[in-house]
Design an enzyme around this catalytic site. Sequence first.
Site, mmCIF file in Angstrom:
data_model
loop_
_atom_site.group_PDB
_atom_site.id
_atom_site.type_symbol
_atom_site.label_atom_id
_atom_site.label_comp_id
_atom_site.label_asym_id
_atom_site.label_seq_id
_atom_site.Cartn_x
_atom_site.Cartn_y
_atom_site.Cartn_z
ATOM 1 N N TYR A 96 0.939 -1.096 -0.142
ATOM 2 C CA TYR A 96 -0.121 0.072 -0.078
ATOM 3 C C TYR A 96 0.928 1.250 -0.016
ATOM 4 C CZ TYR A 96 0.926 0.732 5.001
ATOM 5 O OH TYR A 96 1.595 0.856 5.996
ATOM 6 N N CYS A 97 0.298 2.205 -0.412
ATOM 7 C CA CYS A 97 1.124 3.623 -0.166
ATOM 8 C C CYS A 97 -0.056 4.706 0.346
ATOM 9 C CB CYS A 97 1.627 4.178 -1.601
ATOM 10 S SG CYS A 97 0.410 4.420 -2.964
ATOM 11 N N TRP A 98 0.002 5.871 -0.059
ATOM 12 C CA TRP A 98 -0.814 6.864 0.598
ATOM 13 C C TRP A 98 -2.354 6.559 0.103
ATOM 14 C CZ3 TRP A 98 -2.658 9.482 4.074
ATOM 15 C CH2 TRP A 98 -3.533 10.557 4.052
ATOM 16 N N SER A 104 2.903 2.264 -4.480
ATOM 17 C CA SER A 104 2.522 1.032 -4.300
ATOM 18 C C SER A 104 2.449 0.127 -5.661
ATOM 19 C CB SER A 104 1.657 0.629 -3.254
ATOM 20 O OG SER A 104 0.159 1.093 -3.655
ATOM 21 N N TYR A 125 -3.229 3.875 2.506
ATOM 22 C CA TYR A 125 -3.246 4.019 3.808
ATOM 23 C C TYR A 125 -4.565 4.830 4.248
ATOM 24 C CZ TYR A 125 -2.351 6.148 8.463
ATOM 25 O OH TYR A 125 -2.571 6.608 9.516
#
Length: 351
Positions: A96-98, A104, A125
């Site tokens: 995952y990323c933001w 990601s 996230y």
Amino acid sequence: MPLFPIAAEAALRELDTFDTIIDARSENEYAEDHLPGAVNWPTLNNAERHAIGTTYKQVNAFEAKKRGAALAARNISAHIEREVLDKPKDWKPLTYCWRGGKRSGSLSLILSEIGFRVTIVEGGYKAFRHALLEDIPRRVEGLDFRVICGTTGSGKTRLLQALANAGAQVLDLEALANHRSSVLGAIPGQPQPTQKAFDTAVWDALRRLDPARPAYVESESKKVGNVAVPEALITAMRAAPCLNLVLSDEERVALLLEDYDHYVQNHEAFCERLDALTELRGKKVVEDWQAAVRAGRTAEVVRELLLSHYDPVYRQSMARNFTQFAQAPALRPRDRSQVAMQELAAQMLQK
């Protein structure tokens, strides 16, 4: 192999089924909060993320994407060489990323092309945190809390630790918050987590509790140091059955001198913390306490703090906020020692 997107709500339920949880955000984003157990493989590190953002604003998006792609490819290559070459073919990561999935997504695409089954959190996230906050009330509902009450210095934390060692379910909010929940509660060398990280730690602890067994928790206020206890949890705690831990004043003073040894050894640090009570107790009273501390009469000041400040405030707060406190049976360990707390814990669990 294709990527396998997963909704944040499903990721909450299936978190323990993945071999590695990978946070592709920068170091600072990861430090603020991350999924429980996640490792940090930045697609762009702090400085690179800032530089690409500047290029995006001051030049144009196309230039930013070109430079970002070059940096991301270099970083992803380093992550693979360092972390992935020894992974078996059936290794199953969650990434995952933001929010948007670009950071990601880049990492996940390469991992999937290698042949790994890669799952990526939809919405990143941000979506996970939203789902987590909505899940906390559901986790709290149905849990059988038993609230360990007792005036300051009565050994509530020691009893919680003894209960945990004896096999009981314990939710230690002060341990999760890195704070002892008082004016003197800051722990040297252990900064408190961010509010987001505390929320995540609380959720992670709640999901491990069995609703069929009692869960012991200390009678905290709404805030533990600088972090706030989730509203659903504090509401459930305040409605739960209470147990009142009782120690003599002499034992309480001795316990606090042991637990707050860093202030006993550092008079100026103690005096600095006492400044926080000036508005409540008045400048003259606080200055007298500080003078006594500097003169080596720390135990005298601790006793005065207990009897004139903490005890009245605590009793008023308990009577006002914890609905079953008036019916709380008394728990009386023979002294403040960990052995006595272990004996008490064993007696409680036998009953």
